[in-house]
Design a protein around this motif. Structure first.
Motif, PDB file in Angstrom:
ATOM      1  N   GLY A  55       0.812  -1.203   0.000  1.00 51.99           N
ATOM      2  CA  GLY A  55       0.000   0.000   0.000  1.00 51.99           C
ATOM      3  C   GLY A  55       0.849   1.258   0.000  1.00 51.99           C
ATOM      4  O   GLY A  55       2.020   1.243   0.371  1.00 51.99           O
ATOM      5  N   ILE A  56       0.234   2.327  -0.441  1.00 53.11           N
ATOM      6  CA  ILE A  56       0.861   3.653  -0.406  1.00 53.11           C
ATOM      7  C   ILE A  56       0.042   4.490   0.561  1.00 53.11           C
ATOM      8  O   ILE A  56      -1.176   4.572   0.433  1.00 53.11           O
ATOM      9  N   GLN A  57       0.693   5.099   1.501  1.00 55.19           N
ATOM     10  CA  GLN A  57       0.002   5.943   2.480  1.00 55.19           C
ATOM     11  C   GLN A  57       0.764   7.259   2.608  1.00 55.19           C
ATOM     12  O   GLN A  57       1.969   7.246   2.868  1.00 55.19           O
ATOM     13  N   ASP A  58       0.092   8.366   2.427  1.00 56.60           N
ATOM     14  CA  ASP A  58       0.712   9.693   2.516  1.00 56.60           C
ATOM     15  C   ASP A  58       1.951   9.800   1.627  1.00 56.60           C
ATOM     16  O   ASP A  58       2.957  10.389   2.012  1.00 56.60           O
ATOM     17  N   GLY A  59       1.864   9.189   0.437  1.00 57.63           N
ATOM     18  CA  GLY A  59       2.943   9.300  -0.531  1.00 57.63           C
ATOM     19  C   GLY A  59       4.116   8.375  -0.313  1.00 57.63           C
ATOM     20  O   GLY A  59       5.075   8.397  -1.073  1.00 57.63           O
ATOM     21  N   ARG A  60       4.079   7.509   0.697  1.00 59.04           N
ATOM     22  CA  ARG A  60       5.212   6.631   0.993  1.00 59.04           C
ATOM     23  C   ARG A  60       4.804   5.165   0.895  1.00 59.04           C
ATOM     24  O   ARG A  60       3.685   4.814   1.209  1.00 59.04           O
ATOM     25  N   PHE A  61       5.742   4.341   0.464  1.00 61.74           N
ATOM     26  CA  PHE A  61       5.511   2.902   0.440  1.00 61.74           C
ATOM     27  C   PHE A  61       6.782   2.187   0.891  1.00 61.74           C
ATOM     28  O   PHE A  61       7.884   2.736   0.817  1.00 61.74           O
ATOM     29  N   GLU A  62       6.597   0.958   1.366  1.00 60.76           N
ATOM     30  CA  GLU A  62       7.736   0.131   1.761  1.00 60.76           C
ATOM     31  C   GLU A  62       7.374  -1.334   1.590  1.00 60.76           C
ATOM     32  O   GLU A  62       6.410  -1.824   2.161  1.00 60.76           O
ATOM     33  N   VAL A  63       8.147  -2.015   0.759  1.00 59.70           N
ATOM     34  CA  VAL A  63       8.036  -3.460   0.615  1.00 59.70           C
ATOM     35  C   VAL A  63       9.155  -4.036   1.474  1.00 59.70           C
ATOM     36  O   VAL A  63      10.330  -3.833   1.165  1.00 59.70           O
ATOM     37  N   PRO A  64       8.827  -4.732   2.576  1.00 57.32           N
ATOM     38  CA  PRO A  64       9.880  -5.277   3.432  1.00 57.32           C
ATOM     39  C   PRO A  64      10.638  -6.404   2.726  1.00 57.32           C
ATOM     40  O   PRO A  64      10.092  -7.064   1.826  1.00 57.32           O
ATOM     41  N   ALA A  65      11.877  -6.628   3.116  1.00 55.92           N
ATOM     42  CA  ALA A  65      12.720  -7.636   2.468  1.00 55.92           C
ATOM     43  C   ALA A  65      12.099  -9.023   2.525  1.00 55.92           C
ATOM     44  O   ALA A  65      12.196  -9.780   1.563  1.00 55.92           O
ATOM     45  N   ASP A  66      11.426  -9.367   3.619  1.00 54.38           N
ATOM     46  CA  ASP A  66      10.855 -10.716   3.699  1.00 54.38           C
ATOM     47  C   ASP A  66       9.700 -10.917   2.720  1.00 54.38           C
ATOM     48  O   ASP A  66       9.320 -12.042   2.423  1.00 54.38           O
ATOM     49  N   LYS A  67       9.145  -9.839   2.186  1.00 52.21           N
ATOM     50  CA  LYS A  67       8.114  -9.918   1.152  1.00 52.21           C
ATOM     51  C   LYS A  67       8.627  -9.283  -0.135  1.00 52.21           C
ATOM     52  O   LYS A  67       7.852  -8.934  -1.022  1.00 52.21           O
ATOM     53  N   GLY A  68       9.928  -9.110  -0.203  1.00 53.97           N
ATOM     54  CA  GLY A  68      10.548  -8.342  -1.268  1.00 53.97           C
ATOM     55  C   GLY A  68      10.769  -9.082  -2.568  1.00 53.97           C
ATOM     56  O   GLY A  68      10.126 -10.090  -2.852  1.00 53.97           O
ATOM     57  N   LEU A  69      11.696  -8.569  -3.348  1.00 50.69           N
ATOM     58  CA  LEU A  69      11.898  -8.979  -4.725  1.00 50.69           C
ATOM     59  C   LEU A  69      13.322  -9.469  -4.952  1.00 50.69           C
ATOM     60  O   LEU A  69      14.263  -8.968  -4.332  1.00 50.69           O
ATOM     61  N   LEU A  70      13.451 -10.408  -5.866  1.00 50.82           N
ATOM     62  CA  LEU A  70      14.768 -10.863  -6.279  1.00 50.82           C
ATOM     63  C   LEU A  70      15.362  -9.823  -7.225  1.00 50.82           C
ATOM     64  O   LEU A  70      14.621  -9.092  -7.890  1.00 50.82           O
ATOM     65  N   PRO A  71      16.678  -9.728  -7.313  1.00 49.21           N
ATOM     66  CA  PRO A  71      17.277  -8.773  -8.246  1.00 49.21           C
ATOM     67  C   PRO A  71      16.797  -9.006  -9.677  1.00 49.21           C
ATOM     68  O   PRO A  71      16.591 -10.142 -10.100  1.00 49.21           O
ATOM     69  N   GLY A  72      16.572  -7.926 -10.400  1.00 53.00           N
ATOM     70  CA  GLY A  72      16.142  -8.005 -11.793  1.00 53.00           C
ATOM     71  C   GLY A  72      15.258  -6.843 -12.180  1.00 53.00           C
ATOM     72  O   GLY A  72      15.037  -5.922 -11.402  1.00 53.00           O
ATOM     73  N   GLU A  73      14.738  -6.907 -13.408  1.00 55.05           N
ATOM     74  CA  GLU A  73      13.877  -5.857 -13.957  1.00 55.05           C
ATOM     75  C   GLU A  73      12.414  -6.126 -13.600  1.00 55.05           C
ATOM     76  O   GLU A  73      11.950  -7.264 -13.674  1.00 55.05           O
ATOM     77  N   TYR A  74      11.681  -5.049 -13.265  1.00 54.35           N
ATOM     78  CA  TYR A  74      10.274  -5.154 -12.895  1.00 54.35           C
ATOM     79  C   TYR A  74       9.462  -4.065 -13.582  1.00 54.35           C
ATOM     80  O   TYR A  74       9.962  -2.969 -13.823  1.00 54.35           O
ATOM     81  N   LEU A  75       8.207  -4.374 -13.853  1.00 55.65           N
ATOM     82  CA  LEU A  75       7.239  -3.406 -14.365  1.00 55.65           C
ATOM     83  C   LEU A  75       6.431  -2.932 -13.167  1.00 55.65           C
ATOM     84  O   LEU A  75       5.961  -3.738 -12.364  1.00 55.65           O
ATOM     85  N   VAL A  76       6.255  -1.632 -13.045  1.00 59.69           N
ATOM     86  CA  VAL A  76       5.588  -1.059 -11.879  1.00 59.69           C
ATOM     87  C   VAL A  76       4.220  -0.521 -12.278  1.00 59.69           C
ATOM     88  O   VAL A  76       4.096   0.199 -13.279  1.00 59.69           O
TER      89      VAL A  76
END
Length: 136
Positions: free
Chosen positions: A65-86
């Protein structure tokens, strides 16, 4: 008499090394992502951001989620290195009649081009991943 000293020294060394162990990459090689989202120079009040693997990247998807303009994906739910579409979605309540009991009636405030993966590609790397999305 020497045992308490050795025990304390061992405990101190173990505690001192704990932050170094925790500072590494997330679980299973995943990395977190943090950042900001603004629409027309104002922080996006609330919304969602999703990271989908780009073609050829067989990694996982993640979002938050985005709240007040900020977001955070924690490492334990994060992404492997590479290219992503946002993709980014943001809504604003209109104050009109309620259609949906949870959201009420809302207006989409993020331009459609950002709801469909394409123009916003990012690269997740080992270490800190910080992004700033400025939408108009």
């Amino acid at each position: 008499m020497m045992r308490p000293f050795v025990f304390r020294l061992t405990a101190m060394l173990a505690l001192a090394s704990l932050p170094l162990l925790l500072a590494g990459c997330g679980s299973d090689g995943r990395h977190g992502a943090v950042g900001t989202v603004t629409v027309d120079n104002a922080p996006l009040e609330s919304g969602t951001i999703n990271f989908r693997p780009a073609p050829g990247n067989k990694a996982n998807s993640s979002g938050t989620g985005i709240q007040d303009g900020r977001f955070e994906v924690p490492a334990d739910k994060g992404l492997l290195p590479g290219e992503y579409l946002v993709t980014i979605q943001g809504f604003r309540k209109t104050g009109r009649k309620v259609r949906d009991p949870q959201m009420g009636e809302v207006d989409e405030i993020v331009p459609m081009q950002f709801n469909e993966a394409g123009p916003r590609n990012v690269k997740i790397v080992e270490g800190r991943n910080e992004f700033e999305f400025t939408l108009t």
